[in-house]
Design a protein around this motif. Structure first.
Motif: not given
Length: 190
Positions: A107-121
């Motif tokens: 589940g680590l990758n999903l948490h990372m991608k969420y934070l990154m997508l949130e920051y990008a958008f």
């Protein structure tokens, strides 16, 4: 561009640089960790060169490399980055991601991608986030599809791999107008 620290209850993403990359030496030596990447990271020299390339891109404002800290296990887990940042067209790529085998499927990758997508958008206000994945890498393709990215096409034989193989690359994207729905789907999975 000041490097943000992206963090939630599970993961912390901090700027990867030559002062902290040594935390990743053991992980980078795991067999076949980046088998679908044209990068070489399995020796201390190779990992340092990989990080130096990322740091150079950071200073040219075309990348933002992160070291991944798993707060659940209290240990460093790998690396990821924003790259190929196109400030004019408000488009960037998330990739160059590798985490130790013990973190995969946790589940680590999903948490990372969420934070990154949130920051990008939501912070950078970018219009599109892209992911490129080796056509043969079904695990990564499923992970990108699970977060809601759309397959936009396959670039045939476009990347030369270390073993001389010419890979084909799956090109995925998420548009800013798709983000609110994708965000709610991801949050439900976290």
């Amino acid at each position: 561009m000041k490097a943000p620290s992206l963090e939630n209850h599970r993961v912390k993403l901090s700027l990867l640089d030559l002062s902290n990359y040594k935390h990743l030496l053991d992980i980078a030596q795991q067999p076949n960790l980046v088998q679908y990447s044209p990068s070489k990271i399995d020796t201390p020299e190779d990992l340092k060169d990989y990080v130096q390339t990322a740091v150079d891109a950071y200073y040219h404002k075309s990348a933002l490399p992160f070291i991944i800290f798993d707060k659940q296990t209290n240990t460093y887990a790998g690396s990821t980055r924003f790259a190929l940042i196109n400030w004019q067209n408000k488009l960037l790529h998330i990739g160059w991601t590798w985490i130790g085998k013990e973190f995969q499927g946790s589940g680590l990758n999903l948490h990372m991608k969420y934070l990154m997508l949130e920051y990008a958008f939501e912070t950078l206000k970018f219009d599109k986030v892209c992911f490129t994945v080796d056509e043969r890498n079904t695990r990564s393709r499923k992970a990108v599809e699970k977060i809601g990215a759309s397959l936009e096409g396959i670039l045939r034989k476009d990347v030369l791999m270390l073993d001389g193989f010419k890979r084909s690359t799956c090109y995925y994207g998420i548009l800013k107008e798709e983000w609110p729905e994708i965000k709610s789907v991801i949050i439900a999975q976290l």
